[in-house]
Design an enzyme around this catalytic site. Sequence first.
Site, PDB file in Angstrom:
ATOM      1  N   ASP A 182      72.110  56.175  42.758  1.00  0.00           N
ATOM      2  CA  ASP A 182      72.815  56.340  41.481  1.00  0.00           C
ATOM      3  C   ASP A 182      72.325  57.597  40.752  1.00  0.00           C
ATOM      4  OD1 ASP A 182      74.869  54.631  40.942  1.00  0.00           O
ATOM      5  OD2 ASP A 182      73.647  53.091  39.946  1.00  0.00           O
ATOM      6  N   LYS A 205      82.173  48.451  46.176  1.00  0.00           N
ATOM      7  CA  LYS A 205      81.100  49.085  46.946  1.00  0.00           C
ATOM      8  C   LYS A 205      80.952  48.408  48.301  1.00  0.00           C
ATOM      9  CE  LYS A 205      78.950  50.639  42.779  1.00  0.00           C
ATOM     10  NZ  LYS A 205      78.304  50.245  41.546  1.00  0.00           N
ATOM     11  N   GLN A 258      73.153  47.277  39.680  1.00  0.00           N
ATOM     12  CA  GLN A 258      74.416  47.318  38.945  1.00  0.00           C
ATOM     13  C   GLN A 258      74.160  47.101  37.461  1.00  0.00           C
ATOM     14  OE1 GLN A 258      77.457  47.935  40.614  1.00  0.00           O
ATOM     15  NE2 GLN A 258      78.170  48.178  38.516  1.00  0.00           N
TER      16      GLN A 258
END
Length: 280
Positions: A115, A48, A92
């Site tokens: 997300d 990322k 994460q």
Amino acid sequence: MELLDGKVVKQKVLEEVKELVSNLERPLGLAVVQVGDDEASKVYVRQKEKMAGDLGFDFRHVKLPENVTEEELLKVIDELNLDENVDGILVQMPVPKQINSKVIQNRILPCKDVDGLTDINSGCLVHDKDSLVPCTPQGIVDLLKYYNIPIESKNVTIVGRSDLVGKPLASLMTNNNATVSLCHSKTKNLEFYTSNADILVVAVGKAKLIKEDAVKEGAVIVDVGINRQADGKLCGDVDFDSVKDKVSYITPVPGGVGQMTVAELAKNTYKAYTLRKKLK
Ligand code: NAD
């Protein structure tokens, strides 16, 4: 059989985002919160960070210790929510046991939820309302569209019902007028569903679970699984060598769906920026 090449489509998506962000008044801000030292998470965060660096984003990597409390993590998210220069936030996964991932995900402002895992964004997806959609499912749909593979009226079987992949993909495919079967560990006679699929998506996490006898002649196979074999090499949930002569298209592992996930994160970060602009 033709390969669905995630690297090619990723490049195209990233170039489009680069063009979109080239004239903004400030760099897009993407914050990734990482808790602990999970090895796989380190790899994903690096991917990322690289994407963000290539696109000139302001990348905030917030690292927290394994023993951080839920309260401390929520405070970090609140600060990022308030930060005007942060467009997208993600935590994460996985997080350590003392932290409830649902509580954490839902603390992120829906308009910064790159997300797409907040209840608000999940609900919007179910109702086919414009929203931030989880990256992997959106990447799968974009990959199919790039290769002009029709979705409408097709029988789509998805194996795996995680919040990250299977469930949101079932909604996306339904919104694209597919006829969807969502299978999981309690499904009886899995092969009945997989062998009837025009498009078969497998997101389970079990190496080579699906073999030639479980797929339909000419099917499109999307293999989401990433499994480390004894020899250290990666493989998918579909036995590539066993099915390759029977199917029309298949995603390689690595080089397929995984490539798309990070490209979609770039797209979502831009989208999050535009959403907040509209709200102002
Ligand atoms: P998960 O581990 O949260 O859930 C697995 C799902 O598989 C569950 O719904 C379970 O019911 C189902 N399942 C388990 N055994 C089964 C069986 N024998 N038959 C049918 N269904 C079964 O799943 P996840 O987080 O979606 O991850 C799945 C895989 O996809 C993993 O290998 C993961 O690493 C990979 N993944 C890849 C990407 C990517 O970008 N390529 C993104 C997310 C996940």
